[in-house]
Design a protein around this motif. Structure first.
Motif, PDB file in Angstrom:
ATOM      1  N   MET A   1       0.825  -1.208   0.000  1.00  0.00           N
ATOM      2  CA  MET A   1       0.000   0.000   0.000  1.00  0.00           C
ATOM      3  C   MET A   1       0.850   1.244   0.000  1.00  0.00           C
ATOM      4  N   SER A   2       2.023   1.147   0.688  1.00  0.00           N
ATOM      5  CA  SER A   2       2.894   2.326   0.727  1.00  0.00           C
ATOM      6  C   SER A   2       3.384   2.643  -0.668  1.00  0.00           C
ATOM      7  N   ASP A   3       3.624   1.597  -1.517  1.00  0.00           N
ATOM      8  CA  ASP A   3       4.054   1.843  -2.895  1.00  0.00           C
ATOM      9  C   ASP A   3       2.970   2.562  -3.697  1.00  0.00           C
ATOM     10  N   LEU A   4       1.703   2.184  -3.455  1.00  0.00           N
ATOM     11  CA  LEU A   4       0.588   2.839  -4.172  1.00  0.00           C
ATOM     12  C   LEU A   4       0.459   4.296  -3.773  1.00  0.00           C
ATOM     13  N   LEU A   5       0.696   4.553  -2.472  1.00  0.00           N
ATOM     14  CA  LEU A   5       0.614   5.956  -2.016  1.00  0.00           C
ATOM     15  C   LEU A   5       1.697   6.790  -2.681  1.00  0.00           C
ATOM     16  N   VAL A   6       2.887   6.196  -2.737  1.00  0.00           N
ATOM     17  CA  VAL A   6       3.976   6.905  -3.412  1.00  0.00           C
ATOM     18  C   VAL A   6       3.619   7.123  -4.878  1.00  0.00           C
ATOM     19  N   LEU A   7       3.067   6.085  -5.502  1.00  0.00           N
ATOM     20  CA  LEU A   7       2.682   6.185  -6.908  1.00  0.00           C
ATOM     21  C   LEU A   7       1.618   7.258  -7.114  1.00  0.00           C
ATOM     22  N   GLN A   8       0.639   7.366  -6.200  1.00  0.00           N
ATOM     23  CA  GLN A   8      -0.424   8.374  -6.311  1.00  0.00           C
ATOM     24  C   GLN A   8       0.160   9.778  -6.227  1.00  0.00           C
ATOM     25  N   SER A   9       1.157   9.930  -5.314  1.00  0.00           N
ATOM     26  CA  SER A   9       1.793  11.243  -5.172  1.00  0.00           C
ATOM     27  C   SER A   9       2.536  11.620  -6.439  1.00  0.00           C
ATOM     28  N   VAL A  10       3.201  10.608  -7.015  1.00  0.00           N
ATOM     29  CA  VAL A  10       3.921  10.871  -8.264  1.00  0.00           C
ATOM     30  C   VAL A  10       2.945  11.262  -9.365  1.00  0.00           C
ATOM     31  N   LEU A  11       1.812  10.554  -9.455  1.00  0.00           N
ATOM     32  CA  LEU A  11       0.799  10.862 -10.477  1.00  0.00           C
ATOM     33  C   LEU A  11       0.254  12.274 -10.312  1.00  0.00           C
ATOM     34  N   ASP A  12      -0.056  12.661  -9.073  1.00  0.00           N
ATOM     35  CA  ASP A  12      -0.624  13.994  -8.834  1.00  0.00           C
ATOM     36  C   ASP A  12       0.338  15.098  -9.224  1.00  0.00           C
ATOM     37  N   ALA A  13       1.637  14.794  -9.165  1.00  0.00           N
ATOM     38  CA  ALA A  13       2.632  15.810  -9.518  1.00  0.00           C
ATOM     39  C   ALA A  13       2.764  15.967 -11.025  1.00  0.00           C
ATOM     40  N   MET A  14       2.213  15.064 -11.816  1.00  0.00           N
ATOM     41  CA  MET A  14       2.333  15.125 -13.268  1.00  0.00           C
ATOM     42  C   MET A  14       1.395  16.207 -13.825  1.00  0.00           C
ATOM     43  N   SER A  15       1.847  16.956 -14.882  1.00  0.00           N
ATOM     44  CA  SER A  15       1.055  18.048 -15.487  1.00  0.00           C
ATOM     45  C   SER A  15       0.042  17.532 -16.494  1.00  0.00           C
ATOM     46  N   ASP A  16       0.186  16.273 -16.934  1.00  0.00           N
ATOM     47  CA  ASP A  16      -0.779  15.698 -17.865  1.00  0.00           C
ATOM     48  C   ASP A  16      -1.812  14.895 -17.086  1.00  0.00           C
ATOM     49  N   ALA A  17      -3.036  14.824 -17.654  1.00  0.00           N
ATOM     50  CA  ALA A  17      -4.064  13.980 -17.047  1.00  0.00           C
ATOM     51  C   ALA A  17      -3.635  12.528 -17.202  1.00  0.00           C
TER      52      ALA A  17
END
Length: 712
Positions: A1-17
């Protein structure tokens, strides 16, 4: 789950949808940009499509774009299966704008499982820029082709005036090849002594942005040409002016033709202009401007009906406005109208406004024109006045005048001639022979008709001796003096005019004069008899000193009656006028306040007026000397009436308020006048009463002896 949280944070930082999908294509999570795009485009605001099978949605698409969606689905499957990188561009237009997106799918492994990261990037600006670049390139190619093939010379120069563009038409116009003029100053084309330099033109064009003007330019061979120039500034992408573009058209022949036309128009005496279809005056020749003291700037660009020539009268303006409307619809309108010129003077013009059509038959302008007809109008008015005067003279002449045309039909009959033809209807156009035979008996009618025929055929005049004939159409004898002669009728054919004078009235007048002379002779004898009687009677009762006064007074009274008779043309005398004439020697105060008169309106015969007048004069003289008018309070009442029972006339004189009255001791001439002369003149009788309160006198006579009759 910690990997998914990290992944979500990385996704939110992206400028593309962006979204992460699992091995089966299900969306596992999305970033902040994805959620924002979903909300702005009416997407799923609850789950933002988490749990939706991305590949399945693409594969089930239908309609326009379905093939592209399936291509994207296949590409993502390859990413998940073979760990390939996939990218594609697709349109995603909204109701308000056109948009394009780029999708990128990249594989990655996490905890031994393969996933795909899908990112959607808005590439609308790039697509549009590419599209604009393609269009710009195509437009540049098209523009270059247009410029190269244009019939007009197209050239350009920088802000120093150096030529940097020169098309084939420019070479043909000026005779210079492109390589000969590139980098040269535009002033190479200027004729010697041209007043403006290229820098002046550049400054003017930059300020005004676009200009149209005519200039004179010189070709390589030294020929001068009139050039119509359209100039505009050339700007860089930032809007800065970097040069000037020119289109040159040779209008030498056109301007010369226009100048010749202008010279012709300006030397025309008539007024000529050109209107736009909305009625705006765009051109006017010299004549109307000079006539009104105007300059072109005073009227050019104004509505024609609002110009000085017409603005003096709302009715004239409205008539012109309606005429312009008719001309716009293809009519030619013409009428006479007054227009205003210098010093507010009005002149008449023969005005016309007509449509001007192009080669296709379309109406493109309106052409007003006018010719000064003031003199013609004045002459026509004078001629018309002269005609009316002559017509009135003829119509109201005491002479009768009528004309007969070449077909021997009545063409004109004056007022003076109308009574002769009173029983001929219809009159004008009536057969003359038929009309004469209606009025006159034979053989006179036929003789007169033949006379008219002879004059019409030969032109010989005829003056008839006095003609006296009894008419056919009424029981009357009429006499005429008449003459005929041939004339030219309005239709150019010959006719006959007859002038005649009705002698019937003159004969009746002469007969009346003879009757009056007999009457005067008869009445003069009677009057002399009365005067002689008055003289003898006055002499018997008066001393020589009194004779003159008494006789003069009695003659005055008789003269007053005679004056009324003569003024009435021996046609009788009003009783009221007779009474007033015999009281005129009394003071005004007595006439106005102490003498009352009352009786019906009636006319006395001349003989009755003489007898009654003498009696009234004698009564008024006696009343003033001895009777009621000799004092300050006495009155006289004079009344007359008609007794219907015995058809008799009564006139009475009653005095009141004077001194005590008693009968005279002797009978003098005055009593003879009031008792016998008045009664004798009217075949009546007199009742005389010397009552103490005042004298009472009454004359009674038959109406047949007193009243004026038609026979006199």
């Amino acid at each position: 789950m910690s990997d998914l949280l990290v992944l979500q944070s990385v996704l939110d930082a992206m400028s593309d949808a962006s979204a992460m999908i699992g091995q089966d294509g299900t969306i596992l999570c999305v970033n902040r940009k994805w959620r924002q795009f979903s909300g702005e485009n009416e997407g799923d605001l609850v789950s933002h499509y988490v749990g939706t099978n991305y590949i399945g949605v693409c594969q089930s698409s239908s309609g326009e774009g379905a093939e592209l969606a399936r291509h994207i689905a296949a590409g993502i499957e390859g990413v998940l299966r073979e760990a390939k990188v996939f990218g594609a561009e697709y349109p995603c237009h909204s109701n308000t704008e056109r948009r394009w997106f780029e999708v990128h799918a990249n594989p990655f492994d996490l905890a031994g499982e393969r996933y795909a990261l899908i990112a959607h990037r808005n590439v609308t600006s790039r697509v549009l820029a590419q599209d604009e670049a393609l269009h710009a390139e195509q437009n540049a190619q098209n523009l270059a082709a247009i410029v190269a093939t244009m019939p007009d010379a197209v050239l350009a120069f920088d802000l120093e005036g150096r030529i940097n563009s020169w098309n084939a038409a420019a070479q043909k116009l000026y005779g210079y090849r492109r390589d000969e003029v590139m980098g040269q100053s535009m002033e190479i084309l200027y004729p010697p002594g041209w007043p403006r330099g290229i820098k002046d033109y550049i400054a003017d064009i930059v300020v005004n942005d676009l200009r149209h003007f005519d200039v004179v330019r010189m070709t390589r061979s030294g020929q001068l040409r009139t050039i119509a120039i359209t100039a505009a500034p050339i700007r860089d992408p930032s809007g800065e002016v970097i040069g000037i573009s020119n289109v040159h058209r040779d209008v030498t022949e056109e301007r010369e033709a226009q100048q010749r036309l202008r010279s012709v128009l300006d030397n025309l005496f008539s007024f000529v202009g050109v209107l736009g279809l909305d009625g705006t005056l765009v051109e006017a020749n010299k004549a109307p401007l000079e006539a009104a003291g105007l300059l072109p700037k005073d009227v050019i660009g104004k509505k024609f009906w609002d110009c000085y020539w017409w603005s003096f009268s709302p009715d004239t303006q409205e008539q012109l406005r309606q005429s312009c409307e008719k001309a716009r619809n293809g009519e030619v309108v013409r009428y006479d109208v007054e227009v205003r010129v210098a010093n507010d003077q009005l002149i008449w013009i023969d005005f016309q406004i007509a449509p001007l059509r192009n080669s296709k038959g379309e109406i493109v302008n309106l052409i007003p024109s006018g010719i000064d007809i003031s003199e013609r109008k004045a002459m026509h008015k004078a001629l018309e006045a002269s005609h009316h005067t002559f017509q009135n003279l003829v119509a109201r002449s005491p002479f009768g005048i009528y004309t007969v045309d070449s077909d021997l039909r009545l063409a004109h009959v004056s007022d003076g001639a109308q009574p002769v033809f009173a029983n001929v209807r219809p009159l004008i156009g009536r057969d003359f022979a038929e009309a004469l035979r209606t009025i006159w008996p034979e053989p006179f009618a036929t003789e007169a008709i033949n006379r008219f025929h002879h004059t019409l055929e030969t032109g010989e005049k005829y003056h008839a001796p006095s003609t006296i004939e009894r008419r056919n159409d009424k029981d009357a004898v009429e006499a005429y003096d008449w003459m005929i002669e041939r004339i030219d009728m309005p239709d150019g054919r010959p006719g006959v005019v007859c002038n005649f004078y009705d002698l019937s009235e003159r004969q009746r007048y002469e007969e009346h004069i003879r009757l009056l002379m007999r009457e005067v002779n008869h009445r003069s004898k009677n009057l002399l008899t009365v005067v002689m009687s008055m003289a003898r009677q006055t002499a018997r009762t008066a001393s020589p000193a009194e004779f003159v006064e008494r006789f003069s007074q009695r003659l005055y009274g008789l003269a007053a009656s005679q004056d009324l008779i003569v003024r009435g043309n021996w046609g009788g005398v009003s009783v009221a006028d007779l009474v007033k004439s015999q009281l005129i020697h009394l003071a005004e105060e007595i006439q106005d306040h102490r003498v009352q008169m009352e009786g019906p309106e009636m006319i006395l015969s001349p003989s009755a007026a003489e007898g009654i007048g003498v009696a009234l004069h004698e009564l008024s003289t006696n009343a003033l000397k001895y009777g009621s008018l000799s004092g300050a309070e006495g009155t006289v009442a004079i009344t007359w009436n008609i007794d219907g029972d015995d058809n008799s006339f009564r006139i009475g004189w009653v005095e009141r308020g004077g001194p005590l009255v008693k009968a005279p001791d002797r009978t003098g001439f005055g009593r003879t006048v009031i008792e016998k002369m008045a009664a004798s003149a009217v075949g009546g009788r007199v009742e005389l009463d010397y009552a103490p309160t005042g004298l009472q006198w009454t004359l009674i006579a038959p109406m047949t002896e007193v009243e004026m009759t038609e026979a006199g």
